[in-house]
Design a protein around this motif. Structure first.
Motif, PDB file in Angstrom:
ATOM      1  N   VAL A  76       1.310  -1.036  -0.285  1.00 25.41           N
ATOM      2  CA  VAL A  76      -0.194  -0.061  -0.106  1.00 25.41           C
ATOM      3  C   VAL A  76       1.288   1.790  -0.158  1.00 25.41           C
ATOM      4  O   VAL A  76       1.871   1.296   0.831  1.00 25.41           O
ATOM      5  CB  VAL A  76      -0.948   0.280   1.451  1.00 25.41           C
ATOM      6  CG1 VAL A  76      -1.786   0.979   0.964  1.00 25.41           C
ATOM      7  CG2 VAL A  76      -1.423  -1.541   1.458  1.00 25.41           C
ATOM      8  N   ALA A  77       0.303   2.084  -0.546  1.00 23.97           N
ATOM      9  CA  ALA A  77       1.525   3.824  -1.003  1.00 23.97           C
ATOM     10  C   ALA A  77       0.650   4.225  -0.469  1.00 23.97           C
ATOM     11  O   ALA A  77      -1.091   4.594  -0.350  1.00 23.97           O
ATOM     12  CB  ALA A  77       1.660   4.130  -2.016  1.00 23.97           C
TER      13      ALA A  77
ATOM     14  N   VAL B  68       5.313  10.491  -0.479  1.00 23.75           N
ATOM     15  CA  VAL B  68       4.879   9.251  -0.851  1.00 23.75           C
ATOM     16  C   VAL B  68       5.656   7.868   0.363  1.00 23.75           C
ATOM     17  O   VAL B  68       6.976   8.345  -0.165  1.00 23.75           O
ATOM     18  CB  VAL B  68       5.327   9.266  -2.396  1.00 23.75           C
ATOM     19  CG1 VAL B  68       4.664   7.577  -2.655  1.00 23.75           C
ATOM     20  CG2 VAL B  68       3.910   9.460  -2.577  1.00 23.75           C
ATOM     21  N   ALA B  69       5.034   7.254   0.906  1.00 24.19           N
ATOM     22  CA  ALA B  69       6.173   6.107   1.082  1.00 24.19           C
ATOM     23  C   ALA B  69       5.322   4.642   1.038  1.00 24.19           C
ATOM     24  O   ALA B  69       4.236   4.749   0.710  1.00 24.19           O
ATOM     25  CB  ALA B  69       6.383   5.947   2.870  1.00 24.19           C
ATOM     26  N   ARG B  70       6.056   3.850   0.275  1.00 18.74           N
ATOM     27  CA  ARG B  70       5.253   2.693   0.421  1.00 18.74           C
ATOM     28  C   ARG B  70       5.456   1.198   1.150  1.00 18.74           C
ATOM     29  O   ARG B  70       6.601   1.525   1.636  1.00 18.74           O
ATOM     30  CB  ARG B  70       5.831   1.892  -1.133  1.00 18.74           C
ATOM     31  CG  ARG B  70       5.132   0.663  -1.864  1.00 18.74           C
ATOM     32  CD  ARG B  70       5.885  -0.459  -2.390  1.00 18.74           C
ATOM     33  NE  ARG B  70       6.772  -1.040  -2.129  1.00 18.74           N
ATOM     34  CZ  ARG B  70       8.047  -1.132  -2.434  1.00 18.74           C
ATOM     35  NH1 ARG B  70       8.895  -0.582  -3.585  1.00 18.74           N
ATOM     36  NH2 ARG B  70       8.763  -2.182  -1.975  1.00 18.74           N
ATOM     37  N   VAL B  71       4.471   0.769   2.172  1.00 16.64           N
ATOM     38  CA  VAL B  71       4.045   0.205   3.206  1.00 16.64           C
ATOM     39  C   VAL B  71       3.764  -1.865   2.373  1.00 16.64           C
ATOM     40  O   VAL B  71       2.937  -1.902   2.082  1.00 16.64           O
ATOM     41  CB  VAL B  71       3.453   0.300   3.843  1.00 16.64           C
ATOM     42  CG1 VAL B  71       3.449   0.409   5.217  1.00 16.64           C
ATOM     43  CG2 VAL B  71       3.493   2.269   4.606  1.00 16.64           C
ATOM     44  N   ASP B  72       5.187  -1.777   2.568  1.00 15.76           N
ATOM     45  CA  ASP B  72       4.445  -3.667   2.282  1.00 15.76           C
ATOM     46  C   ASP B  72       4.354  -4.665   3.317  1.00 15.76           C
ATOM     47  O   ASP B  72       5.140  -4.504   4.180  1.00 15.76           O
ATOM     48  CB  ASP B  72       6.396  -4.161   1.398  1.00 15.76           C
ATOM     49  CG  ASP B  72       6.930  -2.937   0.748  1.00 15.76           C
ATOM     50  OD1 ASP B  72       5.957  -2.096   0.358  1.00 15.76           O
ATOM     51  OD2 ASP B  72       7.869  -3.747   0.077  1.00 15.76           O
TER      52      ASP B  72
ATOM     53  N   GLU C 185       7.806  -4.091   5.346  1.00 16.37           N
ATOM     54  CA  GLU C 185       9.491  -3.034   5.063  1.00 16.37           C
ATOM     55  C   GLU C 185       8.332  -1.482   4.890  1.00 16.37           C
ATOM     56  O   GLU C 185       7.143  -1.738   4.502  1.00 16.37           O
ATOM     57  CB  GLU C 185      10.349  -3.202   4.789  1.00 16.37           C
ATOM     58  CG  GLU C 185      10.147  -3.631   2.969  1.00 16.37           C
ATOM     59  CD  GLU C 185      11.756  -3.590   1.705  1.00 16.37           C
ATOM     60  OE1 GLU C 185      12.485  -4.827   2.958  1.00 16.37           O
ATOM     61  OE2 GLU C 185      12.101  -3.250   0.952  1.00 16.37           O
ATOM     62  N   VAL C 186       9.339  -0.833   5.387  1.00 15.00           N
ATOM     63  CA  VAL C 186       8.652   0.797   4.761  1.00 15.00           C
ATOM     64  C   VAL C 186      10.097   1.418   3.755  1.00 15.00           C
ATOM     65  O   VAL C 186      10.917   0.945   3.739  1.00 15.00           O
ATOM     66  CB  VAL C 186       8.552   1.597   5.396  1.00 15.00           C
ATOM     67  CG1 VAL C 186       8.511   3.586   5.134  1.00 15.00           C
ATOM     68  CG2 VAL C 186       7.295   0.574   6.735  1.00 15.00           C
TER      69      VAL C 186
END
Length: 313
Positions: free
Chosen positions: A192-193, A258-262, A274-275
């Motif tokens: 999710v971003a 923006v950050a992507r959260v996995d 991870e982030v």
């Protein structure tokens, strides 16, 4: 329109990926009418101009000071870890993305686990090893071995037998002096971003599921064999749980832009993997595709990030 400095490359194992992201970002911003100044950091740490001619750090800082805003598109250590954000802070230049604290926390996978745990976000059970303690680690079940601070799955190994452990530890320790050994989590890989705006609001992208045969490692990440499903097939409970966990993690780390959260989506709910505060950013990369699916095209997303950086308090 604004004068925007785009920094690519970097002094780490993600240099080539960062070059591709930066070139794509620069082209997209130019298409929006911004005046783009391209800078590159070589693998040996030299700052170079648009023609890849070395200009030195002092001259590069003056170039940055002559711009309205900086877009640091350097993945991994000495870039995404807050290093470039700190440089911009010291130079008094606005920049896109997370600051020093969030970049440093998110780049450190062990610290990210501690922060996530403090706000109730599940992570895989794991241990932290160093060159001194690694030889004492006794394998007892399948684990994933990874450097604490590296990206693009460099140095990540799935260890299913004790015989595979020494090679996996050596590969991770070649990139970092701290290694994370985590239990293998069985679940769907879903990202999710999160987009944080200058007004304090945050928006989640549609979730993206990564379907692979085995581990989503360095080779699989770039050989085209992974199946990216966008939007991920989620029921309302799953979607809400993932978005709430992504927002909680983003806020707890203090991310911006923006950050992507996995995550791994398990039967018990989301488990944070991870982030990424500076994820891959070509038009074909995961985050731009995720926001494009929500109706925010690549160039418009970048233009929005630049405008928000300029509008931030």
């Amino acid at each position: 329109m604004s004068r925007v400095a785009v920094i690519g490359g970097g002094q780490n194992c993600e240099h080539e990926v960062s070059l591709a992201s930066a070139a794509s970002v620069a082209d997209a911003l130019a298409s929006c009418g911004h005046e783009v100044v391209r800078l590159t950091i070589s693998p040996d740490g030299a700052w170079c101009d648009a023609d890849r001619r070395p200009i030195g750090l002092a001259a590069a800082v003056e170039v940055l000071r002559g711009c309205d805003v900086v877009v640091p598109v350097v993945h991994g250590p000495r870039g995404e870890d807050g290093t470039l954000a700190a440089l911009c802070d010291l130079a008094g230049v606005r920049y896109v993305g997370s600051g020093l604290r969030a970049g440093a926390l998110a780049m450190d996978k062990w610290t990210t686990k501690l922060v996530a745990g403090a706000v109730g976000i599940a992570t895989a059970p794991g241990v932290l090893l160093t060159p001194a303690s690694a030889p004492t680690y006794a394998w007892s079940h399948p684990v994933v071995v990874k450097p604490v601070a590296a990206g693009s799955s460099h140095g990540v190994s799935l260890v299913r037998t004790p015989e595979e452990l020494p090679t996996a530890l050596a590969a991770a320790l070649a990139l970092d002096d701290r290694v994370l050994v985590e239990d293998l989590v069985v679940g769907r890989e879903v990202d999710v971003a999160v987009l944080g705006r200058a007004d304090g609001s945050r928006t989640c992208s549609p979730a993206l599921e990564i379907v692979v045969d085995g581990l989503f490692d360095l080779e699989t990440k770039y050989d085209g064999s992974a199946d990216f499903r966008l939007p991920a097939a989620l029921d309302e409970v799953e979607r809400k749980a993932l978005e709430e966990a992504a927002l909680a993690t983003y806020d707890a780390l203090g991310c911006a832009g923006v950050a992507r959260v996995d995550f791994f989506l398990t039967a018990a709910g989301p488990v944070l993997n991870e982030v990424n505060t500076m994820p891959g950013f070509t038009a074909a990369s995961q985050v731009p595709r995720m926001f494009a699916a929500a109706g925010l095209p690549y160039a418009e997303l970048l233009d929005l990030l630049v405008r928000d950086a300029l509008a931030a308090p």
